[in-house]
Structure formats: C-alpha cells, structure tokens
Design a protein around this motif. Structure first.
Motif, mmCIF file in Angstrom:
data_model
loop_
_atom_site.group_PDB
_atom_site.id
_atom_site.type_symbol
_atom_site.label_atom_id
_atom_site.label_comp_id
_atom_site.label_asym_id
_atom_site.label_seq_id
_atom_site.Cartn_x
_atom_site.Cartn_y
_atom_site.Cartn_z
ATOM 1 N N GLN A 39 0.830 -1.210 0.000
ATOM 2 C CA GLN A 39 0.000 0.000 0.000
ATOM 3 C C GLN A 39 0.866 1.264 0.000
ATOM 4 O O GLN A 39 0.568 2.244 -0.708
ATOM 5 C CB GLN A 39 -0.928 -0.005 1.216
ATOM 6 C CG GLN A 39 -2.026 -1.061 1.134
ATOM 7 C CD GLN A 39 -2.853 -1.128 2.386
ATOM 8 O OE1 GLN A 39 -2.488 -0.547 3.428
ATOM 9 N NE2 GLN A 39 -3.971 -1.842 2.324
ATOM 10 N N ASN A 40 1.943 1.244 0.795
ATOM 11 C CA ASN A 40 2.847 2.399 0.817
ATOM 12 C C ASN A 40 3.515 2.608 -0.538
ATOM 13 O O ASN A 40 3.690 3.745 -0.992
ATOM 14 C CB ASN A 40 3.913 2.204 1.898
ATOM 15 C CG ASN A 40 3.338 2.332 3.300
ATOM 16 O OD1 ASN A 40 2.320 3.006 3.494
ATOM 17 N ND2 ASN A 40 3.958 1.691 4.279
ATOM 18 N N ARG A 42 2.285 1.807 -3.401
ATOM 19 C CA ARG A 42 1.288 2.373 -4.324
ATOM 20 C C ARG A 42 1.121 3.867 -4.080
ATOM 21 O O ARG A 42 1.041 4.663 -5.036
ATOM 22 C CB ARG A 42 -0.050 1.638 -4.160
ATOM 23 C CG ARG A 42 -0.045 0.220 -4.698
ATOM 24 C CD ARG A 42 -1.361 -0.481 -4.411
ATOM 25 N NE ARG A 42 -2.438 0.106 -5.184
ATOM 26 C CZ ARG A 42 -2.876 -0.358 -6.357
ATOM 27 N NH1 ARG A 42 -2.280 -1.404 -6.899
ATOM 28 N NH2 ARG A 42 -3.873 0.210 -6.991
ATOM 29 N N ARG A 43 1.076 4.253 -2.786
ATOM 30 C CA ARG A 43 0.948 5.685 -2.492
ATOM 31 C C ARG A 43 2.189 6.450 -2.966
ATOM 32 O O ARG A 43 2.091 7.542 -3.554
ATOM 33 C CB ARG A 43 0.745 5.887 -0.981
ATOM 34 C CG ARG A 43 -0.666 5.555 -0.510
ATOM 35 C CD ARG A 43 -0.912 6.109 0.881
ATOM 36 N NE ARG A 43 -0.058 5.446 1.871
ATOM 37 C CZ ARG A 43 -0.409 4.377 2.555
ATOM 38 N NH1 ARG A 43 -1.597 3.817 2.348
ATOM 39 N NH2 ARG A 43 0.413 3.840 3.433
ATOM 40 N N TYR A 44 3.330 5.849 -2.711
ATOM 41 C CA TYR A 44 4.583 6.486 -3.125
ATOM 42 C C TYR A 44 4.663 6.600 -4.638
ATOM 43 O O TYR A 44 5.040 7.640 -5.188
ATOM 44 C CB TYR A 44 5.763 5.673 -2.578
ATOM 45 C CG TYR A 44 7.108 6.102 -3.114
ATOM 46 C CD1 TYR A 44 7.649 7.345 -2.781
ATOM 47 C CD2 TYR A 44 7.836 5.264 -3.955
ATOM 48 C CE1 TYR A 44 8.886 7.724 -3.275
ATOM 49 C CE2 TYR A 44 9.060 5.640 -4.453
ATOM 50 C CZ TYR A 44 9.586 6.875 -4.112
ATOM 51 O OH TYR A 44 10.799 7.268 -4.622
ATOM 52 N N LYS A 46 2.170 6.607 -6.761
ATOM 53 C CA LYS A 46 1.190 7.574 -7.261
ATOM 54 C C LYS A 46 1.679 9.002 -7.032
ATOM 55 O O LYS A 46 1.567 9.871 -7.915
ATOM 56 C CB LYS A 46 -0.152 7.354 -6.559
ATOM 57 C CG LYS A 46 -1.282 8.213 -7.125
ATOM 58 C CD LYS A 46 -2.610 7.820 -6.520
ATOM 59 C CE LYS A 46 -3.737 8.658 -7.147
ATOM 60 N NZ LYS A 46 -5.048 8.296 -6.581
ATOM 61 N N ALA A 47 2.234 9.256 -5.843
ATOM 62 C CA ALA A 47 2.749 10.596 -5.551
ATOM 63 C C ALA A 47 3.911 10.948 -6.476
ATOM 64 O O ALA A 47 3.998 12.077 -6.986
ATOM 65 C CB ALA A 47 3.186 10.666 -4.083
ATOM 66 N N ARG A 283 -5.487 7.365 -11.481
ATOM 67 C CA ARG A 283 -5.864 6.155 -10.742
ATOM 68 C C ARG A 283 -4.910 5.024 -11.118
ATOM 69 O O ARG A 283 -4.727 4.724 -12.293
ATOM 70 C CB ARG A 283 -7.308 5.741 -11.056
ATOM 71 C CG ARG A 283 -8.334 6.569 -10.313
ATOM 72 C CD ARG A 283 -9.722 6.038 -10.539
ATOM 73 N NE ARG A 283 -10.204 6.343 -11.889
ATOM 74 C CZ ARG A 283 -11.371 5.936 -12.359
ATOM 75 N NH1 ARG A 283 -12.164 5.199 -11.612
ATOM 76 N NH2 ARG A 283 -11.740 6.240 -13.584
#
Length: 799
Positions: A39-40, A42-44, A46-47, A283
């Motif tokens: 999850q991290n 994916r967030r990283y 995406k950012a 997305r």
C-alpha cells in the motif's frame, strides 16, 4: 494420591506451548507488513507519478513561453526573406536568428514561409548529433540556411548554404524540390489566427525525427515557425524515473508515443490506451503484459488544449517490491532467529511429552508387526500418557490372546481339512500329512544352502515358515471335490465299481449261447456229438482267451499297440441278444441320454461306445477356466464311459476326461484359497499350494509356468509331493516302489526339466529322504545301499 496430584493433563501441557501460535502471529505480522508495504509503495508511486507530471508540465511550459514570445516578436518586427535580398542584408537577418537559436538550444530550426510556397529556414547543426550526418555538413559548419523558391527560369529549387560560426559561406548545394510551405499544416493553422499555434507531434521529413512545430502569422501574411524535436523530452522523462523498472511515456491524443524514458519505445500497452479512452486518470491500475509480467500503471492528462497529451507510467510489481522484499527478508531473518531460540526452549519442554509418546508409537509398531512381547509401562508425568501406556499394554495382551486363538483355529481347520481329504480313501496313506513333513525338511536345507541360486533364497520370519507350512498342508485341499473313485481307479473300466463284471456277464451269456447251440444241434442229430462237442469246446476256449485279453487290457497289463486295438475291435463286434429295455430304473439324467429301443429283443455288440456313455461339458465352464487364467486343455466331454474308449487307454487307467478331473484339484485348490481372507503375511499360500504340479519345461498345470516363473517354495512343494507319491505303499494302480527306484524316476524328471535340479541335488546329497524313509517306508523299500548319489546326479545331468 500425591503422585496423581503432581501429574498434569495433556491439555495443560500442550497449552503451555506457543510454538504454533507464535509462528502464526509472526506469519500474520509478516503478511500485514507485506500488505502495508504494498500500500505504501502504491501511495509512493502515485505521488511520484503526480510529481513527475508537474515537472514535465513545468519543463514544457519553460520551453514554450520563450518560444511563443520570440515568435510574437518575430511576427511583429522580422523582415520577410526573399531571393532578391542582398547577401549582407541576408547575413544580418540570419545572425539575428542564430542568436535566438544559440539562446534556446532546444530549438532545432527557425523558418519563414510565404503564400507563394517559398521557405527560408535556418538550422542549428549542433541541435542534434544526427543533423550533420543527415545534411552532410562540413565539419567546420555551424549553421545551415535552406531556401526553397522558384528561380528565374521558374524551376522549383532547394539551396543548402553552410556557414561557419562567423557566417562565412563554406559550401552550397542545390537540388530540385516540390515543397510548398502553404500546403503544410503549420502554415495553414497559423493563418487561421493571430496567436501562436502548436502542431501535434509528427515526423520531420528532413531530419527523420519526431517533433513539434510552433507557428505565428506575420503582418504581411507570411508565417514564421520554429521546430523542436522530442529528444530533450526523452532525456527529461528518463531522468524522472525513480527506479530503473519505471517506464514513462508521453502520448498524443491518438495514443501515439511523443517521447519516452526509453527512446526505442514506439508504443504502449493496450491496457494504457484503454485507460485513456475510459478516462481513468490519476488512478493506479494493474495489468499483465504479453510476457506475463504483472505491472502497475497510471495515466495523467498533461495538456487540455485543442491538442491533448498524456503521461503514462508503468512498472513491474515485483521490481517495485524488491526493496521492500529485502527489508522483509531482514525482518523475517530476525524473526527466524528468535523462533529458533524459542524452539530450543520449547523443545526441552515438549521432549517430556514427545519421548513417552514415541515409546508408545514404537510399542504399537511392534504390535502391528506381530510382536506382542510385554514391554514395561512407559513412565510419564502426564496422566493421559500413563493411562494410554497401560491401555496399550492391555491391548497387546488381548491381541496376543486373540491372535493365538485365531492361529490355533486356522491350523485346526487346515489339519481337519487335510484329515478329511486323507480319510476319503484308504489308498492315499495320509498323503496330505506326509507332504508337509517332507517339504519342511527340504526347506530347512534350502534355507541353509550357500550354493548356486539357492544361496540368495532365505526364509527367516516365523510368519514365512508358517505360510509355507500351511501351504504344504493345503496343497491338495482341492481334492475334496475330486471323485474318490478316480483317485483310486485301479482298472480302466472302474467307476464306483469295476465294469469288467458287466462285460464278464456278457461273456457268460455268450458261453450260455454256445451251450444252447450244442444241445440244439445234438437234438437235430445231423452232426455227430463228438464233432459238436469239439466245436463247442473250441468256441468256449476262444471265448475264455478273449475274456482274459479284455481283463489284461483292463488292468493295463497288455501294451496297447495297434495289434491290441485291432483285436479289441474284433472282440467288440461279437453279438449278443438283449431282451430287456435299458431305460427303466435309471436316473432321469441318464434316461434322457439313452435312446429308446425300436423293439425287443435287440442284438448288441459285446463292447461298445454308446451315446449314453458320453456327457458333454458346459461351454460356460470352459470359458470360466480361461477367464481365471488357467492354461490347461479342457476336454469337451465331462466324462466318457465308453467301453472301447476306456480299454484303449494307452497308459495308466485314466481317460483324458478323468485325468483332467484329477488335475482339476490344483485349480480348485487355488480358487478355494484365493477366496479366503488371508492376512498379508499369508498372501502367497494360493501360489505355493497350487503350484506343486507346475513343471520347469512349461508342461505342468494349471498355469503352464516355465523356469523362473515358478517360485522356490512351489518347486520344493513339487518335489515333496512327487517323492511321497512314488514311495507310497498303498496306491491301487501300481506296484510298491523301492526308494532307489523312486529317486531314479525323480532324476529322470530333472533331466527332462520337470523338477528343480538344484533342490533335487540337495535332496540327494544331504539325504533328506532318509529320515522320512526310516519313519514311513516298509523294510523292503529301504534299499539305502542301492542308492548311488553320483550316479543319480549324473543321470539328472547335475555332475
């Protein structure tokens, strides 16, 4: 009481062990760490992707703003080019444009087109490494001036002028051209507005590179434009990758690649194009590429003007997870170290439980293997284990009692069956009891043998000895269904009685008829009495001789050659008169077979093979023998009591049908024993017991086994069975045989490949026969001094 109070239950002991719980918690934590890491990531990702969009947009904006301002200035103040301008004026104009190109090195070329289709272009030869190669520029050239116009003759020409940095002309090249600026999209689009326009990405015809054109309409109706290649965007996108696994692509509104972090990339996956069509911007999504690699991707709209563009990001999931997986492995390694240390502690704790259980397991294995010796009770401070140990000990004793009773029952049943078979006839002399004694004696010597093929054979388990012994006792159990009169058949005409008496009665009738003929002829007085008496005596003498001949055939004392068969057929043709119907008083089955008489009295042959003598075998019975794998020749007739047929038996007293019935006992033995639920250690009893009539040359029965297909125990059984049969003193169909004669016959059987030579040699050399002979043979049979071992083995072909 105090001892029981100190004991703990198995549940209490096991509850103290947290091994499985600890490992479960560790696995759950590791699993959660994987999920959180993903999850991290994916967030990283995406950012980082979003940040890259901003950087790209900012760089494009930084590039476009000066270009647009420069074009606005050029459109307002730049003089137009034409072919008539003087060289100095032209160089001054070109120097101004060169200054702009030096100020903005991303610009590949500045050019101006007019409504006549003429083009005047200044190219920065240092903008791309391939520019010089494409235009074949001199090494010292810095600038290229391209002019396309109609010369004085009206011919369309293109002139290439190469200048050094100080605009000294180095080289001029000219060729023809069909290029017209007013046909180009950038020219046409610029005429539609007074603002700077931007084309989509297209392939520059001269440079063979993809790029974008910015154009602006001038006051005089001409258009000034600048070309920018996407090479710088390639470098920018490559620099924005935060991992080597990441791929960044800029796409136009048609989905074509404008620029990419990999300059060789010319297209993107269909999943990214579908995301653009579906409007799934900002997305993250996953897809699997054509190579089966699972990838994480995202698309972002870069520009929203009339010409849209997108940034597409993609990276392999595993590649993204690599750094996290390394950290995870470190965590896992630390956890494993603690688990190992914990296991050492736990092991010491559970040993106190496991060791007694292992002892109980070993005890149950011994019980399962048939060892019921009473081991001491396993000591443990766990109450349930102590109780279990006591229960297993009690079970072992109970099973032993049951096994002993079961074994005694089986042996009693087998011995009873053997006694029943021997009791069927007084002529078998306890054959079923004697064969096991001989067979076990042979087996003991074979087991000790260290010569030849027998050296590899060994029976060392009590269950294997018991299996062999029971096989020997049961080897003839199939004879329980064999008609006893066949086993005892001493003459050819014997059934349940000897039918020679019927034939003798017919001879008596013929004798009576001769007497009647004598007295009848005497009363007539036509022939002298002395002559009649002589004829009578001759006929009766001939009749006596023929009856003695028939009796000799019946006992097998006369060789059955062609002359004997011819005489038998001649005697059989003698006629006698029957006055009584044969059908009354017989069974329904026999009555069905006897044809009705056409009238009485009827004249019949002295001897005959009549239809009622022959009973056919059911075809289904023959098929059943084949189905069970037996390879014997099954006669089509169940029995044949024909008088001539029986008296014509060439050897012995049994017809082929009777011989098969006797041999059938081996097949019945196998079928009977197969149907019994023998334990695994007794599973070969049907093979051993039913194989004692197999012969090494493949001519035995019931399977016609050959050579190594016959097991050693079955070979031992065959020799024991033959030896007992040859030395038996009570067989009605032959004379008593001496021991040496029996061994001579067995030697011949070895030479003929009927029985095993190695076992027979052991039987002779170690005098296995002696103890049996001393115990069971008559004194006149025990000719030990006549036995020459070497001669026997030579005769058998074993020396």
């Amino acid at each position: 009481m105090s001892e029981n109070r100190n004991k703990k239950s198995l549940r209490e002991v096991v509850s103290l062990q947290f091994l499985l719980g600890t490992m479960g918690i560790v696995l759950i934590l590791l699993f959660m760490q994987i999920i959180f890491s993903w999850q991290n990531i994916r967030r990283y990702v995406k950012a980082d992707f979003s940040k890259s969009v901003s950087v790209v947009a900012l760089n494009i904006e930084k590039l476009e703003i000066p270009i647009r301002k420069t074009l606005e200035t050029l459109a307002e103040y730049s003089p137009s080019f034409d072919a008539t301008r003087s060289g100095n004026e032209q160089k001054d104009a070109l120097r101004k444009l060169a200054n702009i190109l030096e100020l903005y090195p991303d610009i590949y070329a500045i050019y101006q087109g007019n409504p006549r289709g003429d083009l005047y272009e200044l190219v920065n030869l240092d903008s791309e490494s391939v520019v010089r190669e494409i235009y074949q520029a001199p090494k010292s050239a810095r600038w290229l001036h391209i002019r396309i116009f109609n010369d004085k003759s009206g011919k369309r020409v293109r002139i290439f002028e190469f200048f050094d940095p100080d605009f000294h002309l180095l080289k001029v090249r000219q060729d023809s051209s069909n290029y017209y600026s007013y046909k180009r999209p950038w020219f046409l689009e610029a005429l539609q507005t007074t603002k700077v326009v931007k084309t989509g990405v297209y392939l520059f015809s001269n440079l063979r590179r993809r790029g974008v054109t910015y154009a602006r309409q001038m006051k005089n109706g001409e258009v000034v434009a600048m070309d920018i290649t996407v090479s710088n965007l390639h470098r920018l996108l490559n620099a924005l990758r935060f991992q080597p696994a990441v791929s960044i692509s800029m796409l136009d509104e048609k989905g074509q690649v404008i620029a990419a972090s990999d300059p060789e990339e010319e297209s993107v996956s269909s999943a990214i194009l579908k995301a653009i069509r579906d409007g799934r911007e900002h997305r993250l999504f996953t897809y699997t590429d054509k190579n089966g690699v699972k990838k994480l991707a995202m698309v972002v709209l870069l520009s929203k003007g009339p010409i849209k563009s997108w940034l597409a990001f993609e990276a392999g999931e595993f590649a993204l997870m690599k750094p996290s997986l390394f950290q995870l492995l470190i965590s896992l390694g630390i956890a494993l170290v603690f688990i190992v240390l914990y296991l050492i502690v736990v092991r010491r704790m559970i040993d106190r439980i496991v060791k007694p259980i292992e002892q109980l397991v070993d005890e149950t294995k011994r019980i399962g293997g048939g060892d019921y010796s009473f081991a001491p009770t396993v000591k443990s401070n766990v109450e349930e284990i102590s109780r279990l140990s006591e229960s297993i000990r009690a079970m072992s004793q109970s099973v032993l009692r049951q096994k002993t009773a079961q074994k005694e029952l089986i042996h009693s049943f087998v011995f009873t069956l053997a006694e029943a078979i021997d009791a069927k006839s007084s002529h078998t002399s306890n054959h079923a009891k004697k064969v096991p004694e001989i067979a076990l004696s042979i087996l003991e010597e074979v087991n000790r043998s260290d010569r030849g093929r027998l050296a590899a054979f060994c029976i060392d388990k009590e269950s294997e000895w018991e299996e062999f012994e029971l096989s020997a006792w049961l080897h003839d159990c199939g004879k329980i269904v064999t008609p006893q009169h066949l086993l005892d058949k001493a003459t050819k005409l014997e059934t349940v009685y000897d039918r020679i008496h019927e034939i003798r009665t017919r001879f008596e009738i013929l004798w009576r008829d001769i007497e009647i003929d004598f007295w009848r002829d005497k009363l007539k007085g036509k022939v002298p009495e002395e002559e009649l008496r002589k004829i009578k005596e001759e006929r009766q003498c001939e009749l006596q001789e023929e009856y003695r001949f028939i009796c000799g055939l019946n006992r097998g004392e006369i060789p059955v050659d062609e002359a004997a068969l011819e005489r038998l057929r001649k005697i059989a043709k003698r006629r006698w008169m029957r006055h009584f119907d044969k059908r009354p008083g017989v069974s329904n089955e026999e009555r069905f077979r006897i044809p009705a008489d056409r009238g009485l009295p009827v004249e019949e042959s002295l001897l005959a093979d009549l239809p009622e003598h022959k009973v056919m075998r059911d075809a289904a019975e023959i098929a059943e023998y084949r189905k069970q794998g037996f390879k014997v020749n099954v006669p089509s007739a169940l029995r044949n009591k024909g008088e001539i047929y029986n008296l014509s038996i060439p050897r012995g007293t049994l017809t082929p049908e009777e011989r098969f019935t006797v041999q059938e006992h081996a097949m019945v033995t196998i079928r009977m024993l197969r149907n019994l639920p023998w334990p695994e250690e007794m599973s070969r009893i049907p093979e051993y017991a039913g194989g004692h009539h197999e012969q090494l040359d493949g001519k035995g029965y019931p399977y016609c086994l050959r050579g190594d297909e016959i097991s050693i125990p079955a070979r031992i059984m065959a020799i024991a069975d033959i030896f007992e049969a040859l030395t038996a003193v009570d067989r009605p169909y032959r004379a008593v045989m001496k021991l040496s004669e029996a061994l001579e016959i067995m030697a011949e059987m070895v030479q003929e490949q009927k029985i095993d030579g190695e076992i027979f040699a052991l039987f002779v050399r170690r005098e296995i026969y002696r103890a049996y002979a001393e115990k069971y043979l008559r004194e006149d049979q025990k000719d030990f001094e006549a036995i020459d071992k070497d001669a026997l083995l030579n005769k058998a072909g074993l020396n």
